[in-house]
Motif scaffolding. Structure first.
Motif, PDB file in Angstrom:
ATOM      1  N   ASP A   8      29.780  -5.747 -37.890  1.00 30.59           N
ATOM      2  CA  ASP A   8      29.862  -7.186 -38.139  1.00 30.59           C
ATOM      3  C   ASP A   8      29.048  -7.993 -37.137  1.00 30.59           C
ATOM      4  O   ASP A   8      28.715  -9.150 -37.379  1.00 30.59           O
ATOM      5  N   GLY A   9      28.734  -7.406 -35.975  1.00 33.85           N
ATOM      6  CA  GLY A   9      27.975  -8.112 -34.961  1.00 33.85           C
ATOM      7  C   GLY A   9      28.264  -7.576 -33.581  1.00 33.85           C
ATOM      8  O   GLY A   9      28.994  -6.590 -33.402  1.00 33.85           O
ATOM      9  N   THR A  10      27.707  -8.238 -32.567  1.00 33.65           N
ATOM     10  CA  THR A  10      27.864  -7.842 -31.171  1.00 33.65           C
ATOM     11  C   THR A  10      28.269  -9.043 -30.335  1.00 33.65           C
ATOM     12  O   THR A  10      27.691 -10.121 -30.480  1.00 33.65           O
ATOM     13  N   TRP A  11      29.286  -8.841 -29.483  1.00 38.00           N
ATOM     14  CA  TRP A  11      29.671  -9.844 -28.485  1.00 38.00           C
ATOM     15  C   TRP A  11      29.488  -9.219 -27.112  1.00 38.00           C
ATOM     16  O   TRP A  11      29.937  -8.086 -26.871  1.00 38.00           O
ATOM     17  N   ALA A  12      28.849  -9.949 -26.202  1.00 34.99           N
ATOM     18  CA  ALA A  12      28.644  -9.461 -24.838  1.00 34.99           C
ATOM     19  C   ALA A  12      28.932 -10.588 -23.859  1.00 34.99           C
ATOM     20  O   ALA A  12      28.534 -11.738 -24.087  1.00 34.99           O
ATOM     21  N   PHE A  13      29.630 -10.259 -22.772  1.00 32.91           N
ATOM     22  CA  PHE A  13      29.992 -11.253 -21.755  1.00 32.91           C
ATOM     23  C   PHE A  13      29.516 -10.776 -20.397  1.00 32.91           C
ATOM     24  O   PHE A  13      29.864  -9.678 -19.947  1.00 32.91           O
ATOM     25  N   ASP A  14      28.702 -11.610 -19.722  1.00 33.58           N
ATOM     26  CA  ASP A  14      28.140 -11.237 -18.425  1.00 33.58           C
ATOM     27  C   ASP A  14      28.779 -11.976 -17.258  1.00 33.58           C
ATOM     28  O   ASP A  14      28.276 -11.918 -16.135  1.00 33.58           O
ATOM     29  N   VAL A  89      36.719  -6.226 -36.041  1.00 32.49           N
ATOM     30  CA  VAL A  89      36.729  -5.070 -35.141  1.00 32.49           C
ATOM     31  C   VAL A  89      37.180  -3.839 -35.921  1.00 32.49           C
ATOM     32  O   VAL A  89      38.225  -3.849 -36.577  1.00 32.49           O
ATOM     33  N   GLU A  90      36.400  -2.789 -35.817  1.00 24.42           N
ATOM     34  CA  GLU A  90      36.680  -1.565 -36.565  1.00 24.42           C
ATOM     35  C   GLU A  90      37.777  -0.742 -35.876  1.00 24.42           C
ATOM     36  O   GLU A  90      38.003  -0.880 -34.669  1.00 24.42           O
ATOM     37  N   PRO A  91      38.460   0.113 -36.627  1.00 25.27           N
ATOM     38  CA  PRO A  91      39.464   1.002 -36.009  1.00 25.27           C
ATOM     39  C   PRO A  91      38.823   1.850 -34.910  1.00 25.27           C
ATOM     40  O   PRO A  91      37.677   2.279 -35.014  1.00 25.27           O
ATOM     41  N   GLY A  92      39.567   2.062 -33.847  1.00 25.96           N
ATOM     42  CA  GLY A  92      39.043   2.847 -32.744  1.00 25.96           C
ATOM     43  C   GLY A  92      38.306   2.034 -31.702  1.00 25.96           C
ATOM     44  O   GLY A  92      37.926   2.560 -30.650  1.00 25.96           O
ATOM     45  N   ARG A  93      38.083   0.738 -31.969  1.00 26.01           N
ATOM     46  CA  ARG A  93      37.376  -0.114 -31.012  1.00 26.01           C
ATOM     47  C   ARG A  93      38.268  -1.244 -30.493  1.00 26.01           C
ATOM     48  O   ARG A  93      37.795  -2.172 -29.846  1.00 26.01           O
ATOM     49  N   THR A  94      39.553  -1.142 -30.792  1.00 28.22           N
ATOM     50  CA  THR A  94      40.464  -2.218 -30.372  1.00 28.22           C
ATOM     51  C   THR A  94      40.584  -2.291 -28.854  1.00 28.22           C
ATOM     52  O   THR A  94      40.727  -3.377 -28.285  1.00 28.22           O
ATOM     53  N   GLY A  95      40.521  -1.151 -28.188  1.00 31.99           N
ATOM     54  CA  GLY A  95      40.609  -1.145 -26.730  1.00 31.99           C
ATOM     55  C   GLY A  95      39.449  -1.898 -26.097  1.00 31.99           C
ATOM     56  O   GLY A  95      39.619  -2.621 -25.105  1.00 31.99           O
ATOM     57  N   VAL A  96      38.255  -1.743 -26.661  1.00 28.19           N
ATOM     58  CA  VAL A  96      37.072  -2.449 -26.154  1.00 28.19           C
ATOM     59  C   VAL A  96      37.233  -3.953 -26.375  1.00 28.19           C
ATOM     60  O   VAL A  96      36.890  -4.767 -25.508  1.00 28.19           O
ATOM     61  N   ALA A  97      37.770  -4.310 -27.541  1.00 31.01           N
ATOM     62  CA  ALA A  97      37.983  -5.726 -27.839  1.00 31.01           C
ATOM     63  C   ALA A  97      38.975  -6.340 -26.860  1.00 31.01           C
ATOM     64  O   ALA A  97      38.769  -7.457 -26.352  1.00 31.01           O
ATOM     65  N   GLU A  98      40.050  -5.636 -26.577  1.00 31.75           N
ATOM     66  CA  GLU A  98      41.059  -6.147 -25.643  1.00 31.75           C
ATOM     67  C   GLU A  98      40.490  -6.265 -24.226  1.00 31.75           C
ATOM     68  O   GLU A  98      40.825  -7.192 -23.490  1.00 31.75           O
ATOM     69  N   TYR A  99      39.622  -5.322 -23.842  1.00 29.43           N
ATOM     70  CA  TYR A  99      38.995  -5.390 -22.521  1.00 29.43           C
ATOM     71  C   TYR A  99      38.111  -6.632 -22.415  1.00 29.43           C
ATOM     72  O   TYR A  99      38.129  -7.345 -21.398  1.00 29.43           O
ATOM     73  N   LEU A 100      37.330  -6.921 -23.459  1.00 26.13           N
ATOM     74  CA  LEU A 100      36.477  -8.109 -23.442  1.00 26.13           C
ATOM     75  C   LEU A 100      37.317  -9.371 -23.330  1.00 26.13           C
ATOM     76  O   LEU A 100      36.983 -10.302 -22.591  1.00 26.13           O
ATOM     77  N   VAL A 101      38.425  -9.418 -24.075  1.00 31.91           N
ATOM     78  CA  VAL A 101      39.324 -10.570 -24.010  1.00 31.91           C
ATOM     79  C   VAL A 101      39.840 -10.760 -22.586  1.00 31.91           C
ATOM     80  O   VAL A 101      39.847 -11.883 -22.049  1.00 31.91           O
ATOM     81  N   ASP A 102      40.273  -9.684 -21.950  1.00 36.39           N
ATOM     82  CA  ASP A 102      40.787  -9.778 -20.580  1.00 36.39           C
ATOM     83  C   ASP A 102      39.717 -10.291 -19.621  1.00 36.39           C
ATOM     84  O   ASP A 102      39.999 -11.106 -18.732  1.00 36.39           O
ATOM     85  N   GLU A 103      38.489  -9.804 -19.776  1.00 38.14           N
ATOM     86  CA  GLU A 103      37.405 -10.230 -18.886  1.00 38.14           C
ATOM     87  C   GLU A 103      37.124 -11.725 -19.034  1.00 38.14           C
ATOM     88  O   GLU A 103      36.933 -12.439 -18.041  1.00 38.14           O
ATOM     89  N   VAL A 104      37.083 -12.209 -20.262  1.00 33.48           N
ATOM     90  CA  VAL A 104      36.815 -13.630 -20.488  1.00 33.48           C
ATOM     91  C   VAL A 104      37.969 -14.483 -19.969  1.00 33.48           C
ATOM     92  O   VAL A 104      37.765 -15.507 -19.302  1.00 33.48           O
ATOM     93  N   ARG A 105      39.198 -14.052 -20.227  1.00 30.99           N
ATOM     94  CA  ARG A 105      40.356 -14.821 -19.760  1.00 30.99           C
ATOM     95  C   ARG A 105      40.402 -14.889 -18.239  1.00 30.99           C
ATOM     96  O   ARG A 105      40.680 -15.953 -17.658  1.00 30.99           O
ATOM     97  N   ASN A 106      40.150 -13.772 -17.567  1.00 33.02           N
ATOM     98  CA  ASN A 106      40.150 -13.774 -16.109  1.00 33.02           C
ATOM     99  C   ASN A 106      39.089 -14.722 -15.571  1.00 33.02           C
ATOM    100  O   ASN A 106      39.315 -15.446 -14.590  1.00 33.02           O
ATOM    101  N   ALA A 107      37.910 -14.719 -16.205  1.00 33.38           N
ATOM    102  CA  ALA A 107      36.838 -15.614 -15.763  1.00 33.38           C
ATOM    103  C   ALA A 107      37.219 -17.073 -15.980  1.00 33.38           C
ATOM    104  O   ALA A 107      36.931 -17.932 -15.137  1.00 33.38           O
ATOM    105  N   LEU A 108      37.878 -17.361 -17.101  1.00 35.97           N
ATOM    106  CA  LEU A 108      38.320 -18.735 -17.362  1.00 35.97           C
ATOM    107  C   LEU A 108      39.302 -19.203 -16.296  1.00 35.97           C
ATOM    108  O   LEU A 108      39.256 -20.358 -15.844  1.00 35.97           O
TER     109      LEU A 108
END
Length: 306
Positions: A8-14, A89-108
């Motif tokens: 569906d696409g790519t999200w990246a947070f630096d 988000v496809e099955p098997g990639r939920t952990g990666v999605a949750e990690y990205l969410v945590d990184e963005v929230r911590n930065a906020l």
């Protein structure tokens, strides 16, 4: 760098910017493919969440009100597949999605980014020139001038007025409404002079939409024009109405102010105390009282309490 790659696409947070790139698969919505890559600064983000489902789940990013002209134009009325701030988000990639969410929230939290509205656009809006044909006409925008041309479905009285061309300086507001049920949608330009209360079918400054595939692309034109108008919350908006468009019949009305997890927000006093604690820990670390390991452990303990 936190990154998730999906069909569906790519999200990246630096740490500073969330880059959203639409997928190239056949099922990716035309609006997202036309819009292309988005670079969303952290300061424009109000929240992010991952919603698990039976088959994978969905990432959702919530821009701050007034930060993005596209979000300002659509007001949450795009279908899920067309919304650039959602990612399947496809099955098997939920952990990666949750990690990205945590990184963005911590930065906020660490950057103390406000969830409140902005007084200027923090994203530039869709690239121009743009030209979209849908409904009873075609709208073109080159960044300075809007051009409306009519087709065979245009009502005769409206068509007889001929092609309409007007500069951004003459525009007071832009309204976009998608089709809903038996109700047609529209893209309307409200001019400083010559505003009319005529329905879109008869309004020479409006495109009537019938619910076809390219209708959502009209929202990109609306956003591109909005990006060049005074911001509704800024000083340059004096004398102009707030840029809001009506909800379609039967659309749900959101109320309340949920936090980034969708739950009721914690008391402001608790947040203030935790933010003060984070600053104190940073000062202790910089002064050498806390080691890097002690600082990291203490910081994580505070973040978990948010």
């Amino acid at each position: 760098m936190a990154e998730i790659l999906q069909k569906d696409g790519t999200w990246a947070f630096d740490g500073d910017t969330i880059r959203i790139v639409p997928g190239r698969e056949r099922g990716v919505h035309l609006l997202r493919q036309t819009l292309g890559e988005l670079a969303v600064p952290l300061t424009a983000v109000a929240g992010i969440a991952f919603e698990p489902g039976r088959k994978g789940g969905r990432l959702r990013l919530r821009p701050r009100d007034g930060a993005d002209p596209l979000a300002q134009a659509v007001r949450g009325r795009l279908p899920d597949g067309a919304d650039p701030y959602q990612l399947a988000v496809e099955p098997g990639r939920t952990g990666v999605a949750e990690y990205l969410v945590d990184e963005v929230r911590n930065a906020l939290l660490l950057e103390q980014v406000s969830e409140g509205p902005t007084d200027r656009y923090l994203l530039p809006g869709p690239a121009v020139p743009l030209s979209v044909g849908a409904g009873d006409g075609t709208v073109s925008f080159d960044g300075e001038w809007v051009r409306l041309e009519w087709n065979w479905m245009t009502e005769e009285g409206k068509k007889s007025a001929g092609t309409r061309t007007f500069p951004v300086a003459d525009i007071q507001a832009v309204e976009w409404l998608p089709s809903h049920g038996l109700e047609n949608g529209y893209l309307r330009f409200v001019l400083v002079k010559g505003a009319t209360k005529a329905p879109p079918k008869h309004d020479p400054h409006a495109i009537e939409l019938y619910g076809f595939k390219k209708d959502p692309l009209m929202a990109l034109v609306a956003a591109a024009v909005l990006a060049r108008l005074p911001h509704p919350s800024g000083a340059g908006a004096a004398g102009r109405p707030a840029l809001a468009t009506p909800l379609p019949p039967g659309a749900p009305v959101m109320s309340g102010a949920p936090d980034r997890d969708g739950a009721p927000a914690a008391p402001a006093s608790d947040h203030d105390a935790l933010l003060r604690r984070l600053r104190e820990l940073g000062e202790l670390h910089q002064s050498g009282i806390l080691t890097a390991e002690e600082f990291a452990a203490a910081k994580q303990a505070v973040l978990k309490r948010f």
